[in-house]
Design a protein around this motif. Structure first.
Motif, PDB file in Angstrom:
ATOM      1  N   GLY A  40     -12.570  52.228 -32.039  1.00 44.92           N
ATOM      2  CA  GLY A  40     -14.017  52.146 -32.096  1.00 44.92           C
ATOM      3  C   GLY A  40     -14.605  51.733 -30.757  1.00 44.92           C
ATOM      4  N   PHE A  41     -15.780  52.281 -30.462  1.00 47.17           N
ATOM      5  CA  PHE A  41     -16.520  51.946 -29.254  1.00 47.17           C
ATOM      6  C   PHE A  41     -17.849  51.350 -29.684  1.00 47.17           C
ATOM      7  CE2 PHE A  41     -13.669  55.380 -28.175  1.00 47.17           C
ATOM      8  CZ  PHE A  41     -13.101  54.924 -27.008  1.00 47.17           C
ATOM      9  N   GLY A  42     -18.135  50.131 -29.212  1.00 44.77           N
ATOM     10  CA  GLY A  42     -19.319  49.434 -29.677  1.00 44.77           C
ATOM     11  C   GLY A  42     -20.211  48.917 -28.573  1.00 44.77           C
ATOM     12  N   VAL A  43     -21.454  48.656 -28.935  1.00 49.81           N
ATOM     13  CA  VAL A  43     -22.452  48.031 -28.072  1.00 49.81           C
ATOM     14  C   VAL A  43     -22.999  46.839 -28.837  1.00 49.81           C
ATOM     15  CG1 VAL A  43     -24.684  48.321 -26.933  1.00 49.81           C
ATOM     16  CG2 VAL A  43     -23.066  50.221 -27.007  1.00 49.81           C
ATOM     17  N   SER A  44     -23.163  45.716 -28.144  1.00 50.18           N
ATOM     18  CA  SER A  44     -23.696  44.541 -28.827  1.00 50.18           C
ATOM     19  C   SER A  44     -24.722  43.830 -27.961  1.00 50.18           C
ATOM     20  CB  SER A  44     -22.564  43.578 -29.226  1.00 50.18           C
ATOM     21  OG  SER A  44     -21.874  43.135 -28.090  1.00 50.18           O
ATOM     22  N   GLY A  45     -25.692  43.248 -28.635  1.00 45.04           N
ATOM     23  CA  GLY A  45     -26.700  42.432 -27.976  1.00 45.04           C
ATOM     24  C   GLY A  45     -26.759  41.097 -28.681  1.00 45.04           C
ATOM     25  N   GLY A  46     -26.917  40.036 -27.905  1.00 43.60           N
ATOM     26  CA  GLY A  46     -26.896  38.714 -28.512  1.00 43.60           C
ATOM     27  C   GLY A  46     -27.918  37.765 -27.947  1.00 43.60           C
ATOM     28  N   ILE A  47     -28.119  36.705 -28.699  1.00 40.06           N
ATOM     29  CA  ILE A  47     -29.015  35.633 -28.292  1.00 40.06           C
ATOM     30  C   ILE A  47     -28.212  34.338 -28.265  1.00 40.06           C
ATOM     31  CG2 ILE A  47     -31.071  34.308 -28.921  1.00 40.06           C
ATOM     32  CD1 ILE A  47     -32.039  36.832 -30.393  1.00 40.06           C
ATOM     33  N   PRO A  48     -28.133  33.672 -27.105  1.00 43.44           N
ATOM     34  CA  PRO A  48     -27.431  32.382 -27.033  1.00 43.44           C
ATOM     35  C   PRO A  48     -28.100  31.351 -27.940  1.00 43.44           C
ATOM     36  CG  PRO A  48     -27.697  33.312 -24.854  1.00 43.44           C
ATOM     37  CD  PRO A  48     -28.536  34.148 -25.789  1.00 43.44           C
ATOM     38  N   THR A  49     -27.280  30.560 -28.614  1.00 41.05           N
ATOM     39  CA  THR A  49     -27.807  29.581 -29.565  1.00 41.05           C
ATOM     40  C   THR A  49     -27.594  28.144 -29.121  1.00 41.05           C
ATOM     41  OG1 THR A  49     -25.726  29.597 -30.789  1.00 41.05           O
ATOM     42  CG2 THR A  49     -27.442  31.128 -31.508  1.00 41.05           C
ATOM     43  N   ASP A  50     -26.909  27.931 -28.003  1.00 38.78           N
ATOM     44  CA  ASP A  50     -26.609  26.576 -27.561  1.00 38.78           C
ATOM     45  C   ASP A  50     -26.802  26.504 -26.051  1.00 38.78           C
ATOM     46  OD1 ASP A  50     -25.839  23.943 -27.695  1.00 38.78           O
ATOM     47  OD2 ASP A  50     -23.707  24.382 -27.635  1.00 38.78           O
ATOM     48  N   GLY A  51     -27.471  25.509 -25.593  1.00 47.05           N
ATOM     49  CA  GLY A  51     -27.682  25.330 -24.164  1.00 47.05           C
ATOM     50  C   GLY A  51     -28.844  26.172 -23.665  1.00 47.05           C
ATOM     51  N   ASP A  52     -29.313  25.860 -22.470  1.00 43.63           N
ATOM     52  CA  ASP A  52     -30.446  26.566 -21.877  1.00 43.63           C
ATOM     53  C   ASP A  52     -30.036  27.394 -20.670  1.00 43.63           C
ATOM     54  OD1 ASP A  52     -32.163  25.410 -23.729  1.00 43.63           O
ATOM     55  OD2 ASP A  52     -32.460  23.630 -22.486  1.00 43.63           O
ATOM     56  N   ASP A  53     -28.732  27.606 -20.473  1.00 44.88           N
ATOM     57  CA  ASP A  53     -28.268  28.292 -19.278  1.00 44.88           C
ATOM     58  C   ASP A  53     -28.520  29.791 -19.310  1.00 44.88           C
ATOM     59  OD1 ASP A  53     -27.425  25.863 -18.372  1.00 44.88           O
ATOM     60  OD2 ASP A  53     -25.318  26.180 -18.837  1.00 44.88           O
ATOM     61  N   TYR A  54     -28.461  30.438 -20.493  1.00 46.70           N
ATOM     62  CA  TYR A  54     -28.555  31.892 -20.581  1.00 46.70           C
ATOM     63  C   TYR A  54     -29.673  32.296 -21.541  1.00 46.70           C
ATOM     64  CZ  TYR A  54     -23.985  31.178 -18.545  1.00 46.70           C
ATOM     65  OH  TYR A  54     -22.974  30.758 -17.739  1.00 46.70           O
ATOM     66  N   ASP A  55     -30.295  33.448 -21.231  1.00 43.12           N
ATOM     67  CA  ASP A  55     -31.420  33.932 -22.031  1.00 43.12           C
ATOM     68  C   ASP A  55     -30.995  34.928 -23.100  1.00 43.12           C
ATOM     69  OD1 ASP A  55     -33.184  32.391 -20.531  1.00 43.12           O
ATOM     70  OD2 ASP A  55     -33.539  34.003 -19.086  1.00 43.12           O
ATOM     71  N   TRP A  56     -30.094  35.867 -22.761  1.00 46.61           N
ATOM     72  CA  TRP A  56     -29.633  36.877 -23.710  1.00 46.61           C
ATOM     73  C   TRP A  56     -28.329  37.463 -23.223  1.00 46.61           C
ATOM     74  CZ3 TRP A  56     -29.990  42.278 -22.435  1.00 46.61           C
ATOM     75  CH2 TRP A  56     -30.613  42.544 -21.225  1.00 46.61           C
ATOM     76  N   ALA A  57     -27.685  38.249 -24.077  1.00 47.62           N
ATOM     77  CA  ALA A  57     -26.385  38.838 -23.747  1.00 47.62           C
ATOM     78  C   ALA A  57     -26.376  40.314 -24.129  1.00 47.62           C
ATOM     79  CB  ALA A  57     -25.271  38.110 -24.483  1.00 47.62           C
ATOM     80  N   LEU A  58     -25.621  41.095 -23.370  1.00 44.59           N
ATOM     81  CA  LEU A  58     -25.441  42.509 -23.651  1.00 44.59           C
ATOM     82  C   LEU A  58     -24.002  42.868 -23.313  1.00 44.59           C
ATOM     83  CD1 LEU A  58     -26.816  45.190 -24.481  1.00 44.59           C
ATOM     84  CD2 LEU A  58     -27.252  45.574 -22.047  1.00 44.59           C
ATOM     85  N   GLY A  59     -23.363  43.646 -24.189  1.00 44.10           N
ATOM     86  CA  GLY A  59     -21.972  43.987 -23.931  1.00 44.10           C
ATOM     87  C   GLY A  59     -21.557  45.296 -24.563  1.00 44.10           C
ATOM     88  N   GLY A  60     -20.420  45.773 -24.121  1.00 44.40           N
ATOM     89  CA  GLY A  60     -19.792  46.954 -24.692  1.00 44.40           C
ATOM     90  C   GLY A  60     -18.333  46.627 -24.954  1.00 44.40           C
ATOM     91  N   ASP A  61     -17.744  47.258 -25.977  1.00 42.40           N
ATOM     92  CA  ASP A  61     -16.359  46.944 -26.286  1.00 42.40           C
ATOM     93  C   ASP A  61     -15.606  48.152 -26.813  1.00 42.40           C
ATOM     94  OD1 ASP A  61     -16.396  47.083 -29.282  1.00 42.40           O
ATOM     95  OD2 ASP A  61     -17.746  45.386 -29.088  1.00 42.40           O
ATOM     96  N   VAL A  62     -14.296  48.011 -26.798  1.00 34.50           N
ATOM     97  CA  VAL A  62     -13.367  48.971 -27.389  1.00 34.50           C
ATOM     98  C   VAL A  62     -12.500  48.173 -28.348  1.00 34.50           C
ATOM     99  CG1 VAL A  62     -11.483  50.567 -26.961  1.00 34.50           C
ATOM    100  CG2 VAL A  62     -13.334  50.375 -25.305  1.00 34.50           C
ATOM    101  N   ARG A  63     -12.375  48.658 -29.593  1.00 32.24           N
ATOM    102  CA  ARG A  63     -11.585  47.947 -30.601  1.00 32.24           C
ATOM    103  C   ARG A  63     -10.526  48.881 -31.176  1.00 32.24           C
ATOM    104  NH1 ARG A  63     -15.054  45.115 -34.704  1.00 32.24           N
ATOM    105  NH2 ARG A  63     -15.059  43.556 -33.078  1.00 32.24           N
ATOM    106  N   LEU A  64      -9.280  48.439 -31.112  1.00 27.95           N
ATOM    107  CA  LEU A  64      -8.172  49.136 -31.761  1.00 27.95           C
ATOM    108  C   LEU A  64      -7.894  48.410 -33.067  1.00 27.95           C
ATOM    109  CD1 LEU A  64      -5.949  51.321 -31.579  1.00 27.95           C
ATOM    110  CD2 LEU A  64      -4.499  49.574 -30.532  1.00 27.95           C
ATOM    111  N   GLN A  65      -7.833  49.171 -34.157  1.00 27.22           N
ATOM    112  CA  GLN A  65      -7.622  48.584 -35.481  1.00 27.22           C
ATOM    113  C   GLN A  65      -6.415  49.235 -36.133  1.00 27.22           C
ATOM    114  OE1 GLN A  65     -11.122  48.126 -38.030  1.00 27.22           O
ATOM    115  NE2 GLN A  65      -9.985  49.076 -39.705  1.00 27.22           N
ATOM    116  N   TYR A  66      -5.549  48.403 -36.695  1.00 24.55           N
ATOM    117  CA  TYR A  66      -4.401  48.896 -37.451  1.00 24.55           C
ATOM    118  C   TYR A  66      -4.569  48.463 -38.896  1.00 24.55           C
ATOM    119  CZ  TYR A  66       0.322  49.749 -39.067  1.00 24.55           C
ATOM    120  OH  TYR A  66       1.407  50.202 -39.769  1.00 24.55           O
ATOM    121  N   ASP A  67      -4.680  49.427 -39.800  1.00 27.58           N
ATOM    122  CA  ASP A  67      -4.874  49.134 -41.218  1.00 27.58           C
ATOM    123  C   ASP A  67      -3.536  48.770 -41.858  1.00 27.58           C
ATOM    124  OD1 ASP A  67      -7.532  49.732 -40.917  1.00 27.58           O
ATOM    125  OD2 ASP A  67      -7.328  51.794 -41.630  1.00 27.58           O
TER     126      ASP A  67
END
Length: 171
Positions: A40-67
């Motif tokens: 799987g190929f994914g895109v994610s966006g996030g909001i930091p919930t602790d600390g005041d150092d970061y405003d938001w997050a953006l990322g992309g990932d690759v996930r290998l899954q074995y059932d």
């Protein structure tokens, strides 16, 4: 801070309960299940919930899954995530490397997943490697995977709640 710790404990307990009930209820159908890999190929966006150092997050990932069965899977996930800071402060980009366990609990489409691994900082001369762990809950169809996760970074002075949207297929 106390409420956040209580939420973490409840979420880990819920994952443990779901994993215990799904792994113990095996039927003849699951013993004939054709184990397979998915990617799987994914895109994610996030909001930091602790600390005041970061405003938001953006990322992309690759996930290998074995059932392992129709209701349980092992996962390996990597990619790139950037934690953005406003003004002229340098952002933090890192490469996560996580291993996880996914358990489906309702109609073989809704799942809980727990991942643990490391985040390797790769930008702006930041030399820390952080332990990270990420419980999540989501929905997976034939090709689309949508999940919400809490991700905690030990050394990056923050954590986040992120939404991930991914496209996946069987190998």
């Amino acid at each position: 801070m106390k409420n956040l710790q209580n939420i973490r404990i409840l979420f880990v307990a819920a994952i443990a309960i779901f994993c215990t009930t799904t792994t113990s209820a095996q039927t003849a159908e699951s013993s004939n299940y054709d184990q397979k890999f998915k990617l799987g190929f994914g895109v994610s966006g996030g909001i930091p919930t602790d600390g005041d150092d970061y405003d938001w997050a953006l990322g992309g990932d690759v996930r290998l899954q074995y059932d392992l069965s129709k209701r349980t899977s092992l996962t390996l996930t990597t990619g790139f995530t950037n934690l953005f800071v406003g003004d002229d402060v340098p952002d933090l980009g890192f490469i996560p490397a996580k291993a996880g366990f996914k358990a489906f609990f309702w109609e073989d489409q809704f799942y809980v997943m727990g991942e643990v691994g490391a985040g390797f900082a790769v930008t702006n001369d930041y030399n820390e490697t952080s332990l990270l762990w990420a419980p999540s809950i989501g929905y997976a169809g034939k090709h689309i995977d949508v999940s919400v996760r809490y991700e905690d970074y030990d050394k990056f002075n923050t954590n986040q709640i992120a939404l991930r949207v991914a496209y996946g297929f069987e190998l």
